[in-house]
Design an enzyme around this catalytic site. Sequence first.
Site, mmCIF file in Angstrom:
data_model
loop_
_atom_site.group_PDB
_atom_site.id
_atom_site.type_symbol
_atom_site.label_atom_id
_atom_site.label_comp_id
_atom_site.label_asym_id
_atom_site.label_seq_id
_atom_site.Cartn_x
_atom_site.Cartn_y
_atom_site.Cartn_z
ATOM 1 N N ASP A 336 0.634 -1.106 0.035
ATOM 2 C CA ASP A 336 -0.155 0.140 0.086
ATOM 3 C C ASP A 336 1.041 1.160 0.054
ATOM 4 O O ASP A 336 2.016 1.370 0.625
ATOM 5 C CB ASP A 336 -0.940 0.085 1.262
ATOM 6 C CG ASP A 336 -1.635 1.287 1.388
ATOM 7 O OD1 ASP A 336 -2.600 1.604 0.703
ATOM 8 O OD2 ASP A 336 -1.441 2.008 2.222
ATOM 9 N N GLU A 390 1.447 -0.323 -5.318
ATOM 10 C CA GLU A 390 0.251 0.411 -5.443
ATOM 11 C C GLU A 390 0.737 1.782 -5.776
ATOM 12 O O GLU A 390 1.147 2.625 -4.681
ATOM 13 C CB GLU A 390 -0.998 0.494 -4.241
ATOM 14 C CG GLU A 390 -2.165 1.321 -4.443
ATOM 15 C CD GLU A 390 -2.383 2.097 -3.470
ATOM 16 O OE1 GLU A 390 -3.614 2.637 -3.401
ATOM 17 O OE2 GLU A 390 -1.580 2.510 -2.503
#
Length: 669
Positions: A336, A390
Site C-alpha cells: 500500500d 500501488e
Amino acid sequence: MENSQKIALIREETWLAQYEPQIQRRFDRYQEAIREIDDFSGNILEYASVHNFYGVHYEAWRKGWVYREWAPAATQLYFFGDFNDWDRSAHPMKKSGRGDWEIFLPFEQYKDSFTHGSKVKVHVIAENGALDRIPAYIRRVIQDEITHDVAGQLWFAESFKWTDHSFTTKNSLKQPLIYECHVGMSQEKLGVGTYQEFEELTLPRIKAAGYNTIQMMAVMEHPYYGSFGYHVSNFFAPTSRFGTPEELKSMINKAHEMGIAVVMDIVHSHAIKNVNEGLNEFDGSENQYFHPGDKGYHEAWDSKVFDYAKREVQQFLLSNIRYWLEEFHFDGFRFDGVTSIMYHHHGLFMDFDSVDLYFDENVDEDAVLYLQLANTLIHNLNPQNISIAEDMSGMPGLARPIADGGIGFDFRMAMGVPDFWIKTLKHKQDEEWDMFELWHQLTNRPQAERSIGYAESHDQALVGDQTLAFRLMKEDMYFSMSLLQQNLVVDRGIALHKLIRLITLTLGGEGYLNFIGNEFGHPDWVDFPREGNDWSHQYARRQWSLVDDPLLRYGQLDTWDKAIIKLATDYQLLASAPAVQLQLDPDKKILAYERSGLIFVFSFHPTESFFGLPIHIKDAGEYKILLNSDENKFSGFERLDSKVHYFTDEHQCIKLYVPNRTVLVLEKN
C-alpha cells in the site's frame, strides 16, 4: 558506457537516457546495501530475522521465556502483566550497549502465571514520561470491549497443522485474477465477520467465481476499525477482531486447498501516531522508528513516516515481511501507498506531468532502496511469491527486476484506469465517449512491466465515492433491479457495467482485480461504524442475499462476471501478448481487437445497432460467437442468435449484427 553495457531499463527505454546517472546510482546503492547486509548478517534472510530475537520467546536451552525490546533512548523498561498482578516495578529489564532491553523468566517459577492467553505490557520510562506500551514485536493484541484498553496477549497455541505443501502460485503469477476482500465486512450480518465465517461462507463463493488470488485487507492489527486497516499499530499481530491466528491460518490453508493464492495488503508506508497502541515515541524519542519533526509526519494521513535509512527500521520491516510469509503462508503482498513511500512529498498535490519528477531531489532514495530490499527478500524466500505495488506516480522500472535497473515488483496497479472510468462517467454523456481515448487509457502502460487492471477497487467503494454500479444506476438500484420490471436507467447501467468490466479485464493489464461484491454490482458504498453514522454496520457488510435472489438482476451480473473470469482463465488472456486493434470507429462507438486468438467487438453506442458491420480479421476462416453480453442470462435482450457462424469474405472481413451497448467475443471454429 557503451550501449551494450547499459542496464536494461536505460537500454530499452530510450526516453530515460538523460536519467542514466540517477538510475545507475539507484542500482549501485542497492548492490552496496546487499554487500553491507552480507557483511553484517551473512545474508538478507538472516538480516530479516530479528522477529525471532525481539519480542517474547521460549528458549529451551535456558528453560524459560525471554522478552527483548529495542529502545535505545529509554531510561528504564519494566515488563508487567497478568503474570505479576500488573506490578509496574517488579520486573525491571536490563539494557545492553546497543539499546536492547532484556528480561528472562524461568519456566519453573512462572509456568503457572506466564501462560497462553494472559495479557502483558511494558512500562517505559523515558523523556516523554512513564508510559505503558505494547511490546513492538508482540504477536497478538486484544482490546477490552468496555474500557477499550489495549494489551499484548501471550499466544502459546499448538503449532498449526498445514496441509498446503503442494500448493503453487504459478497460475496467480502467470495471470492474477484477484478478489480483493476485507474479512470484517465480508458477511451480511450487522457485525464484524470472522476468519472462520470467511473460510466457510466466502471462500466457496470466490472459488465458484473463478478468481485465483485473494487480496486480504486489514490483516495487521489496527485499533480503529474504521481506518480500513490502514492505521496499523501492531505490525506482527493479525487483528484479533476477526478471530485467532490459528483461524487465519486455517482460512489461508483452505484457500490453498482450493487452488487460490492469498496476498496480503501490507502497510509499510506509514504507522499510526497513537502512543498508547503503536510505535510512536516508544523509547521516548520521536526518531526511533520514524523521521523526526515534520518529515516524520504524514499530513494527509495523520500518521507517522518510517525512517527507511535506519538499519533497525529496515530490519523491523523486512522481518515483518518474512514473518507473514513464513508464519501464515501468505503468498505475497500488495504494498500500500508505494507513492507515499518513494517521495518526500508523498505524492501529495502532484500530477507527475514531467519525467524529471521521478528522479529529482524529492525522491527518497533510502525508501526506494528499502523497496528493492523488500522485493529481494520476498523472492529469495520463494521465487513464486507475488509482489504488487500501488503507485499512482508512474515511477519507471517499478515492476522490473532490480538487475534491469528496476525496483523489483512483479506487478503494478494500473491506477489510472479506474480514474479514467470515473471521469468518463462523471463528465461525459454517453454519446461523447471517445473510443481513441478509451483505447489509449486502457493500453498505455510500460510493455516491460506487468500491470493489474481494474475498473474499481475498495478506493472507489468508500463513502464519499461511488461504486461503478451505483454511479451508473444511482438510487434506481434500490427499487428497480427486479426481473419483473423494466427500467431504462437500470438497463443502461447493467449494459455498461458488463462492457466496462470486460474491456478492462481484456485490455487493462496482465492481471485483473475486483473488490468483494462489486462483481454483481453491490449497491452501497463502504462506510465503517463511526460516530457520524451512530456506529452502524449497515454499510460495512456485503449483501449476498441480493445476488442469491433469483428474482433480482444482481444474479445476472454475477453470471456475467463468472463468464468473463472463466474466459480469461480458459484462454490465458492476460498471460498472452497485448491486444491488437482491428477496428476503431469513433462515430459508431465501435472498438474491435484481437487477444489470445479471440476477437472482441464492443459497441458503446447508446442507441444505434448495426447490421452487417464489417470487421477486418487477420486470420481468414469461420468464426462463432463465444460470448455475447446481450444474452438473457446476462440481463440482456436476446437480440442475437449466438448459434450463427460467420465467414470472412473476399476482403477478409466478417459481417456482424452488433446491437447497441453490447460486446461479442468470437473464436475461429
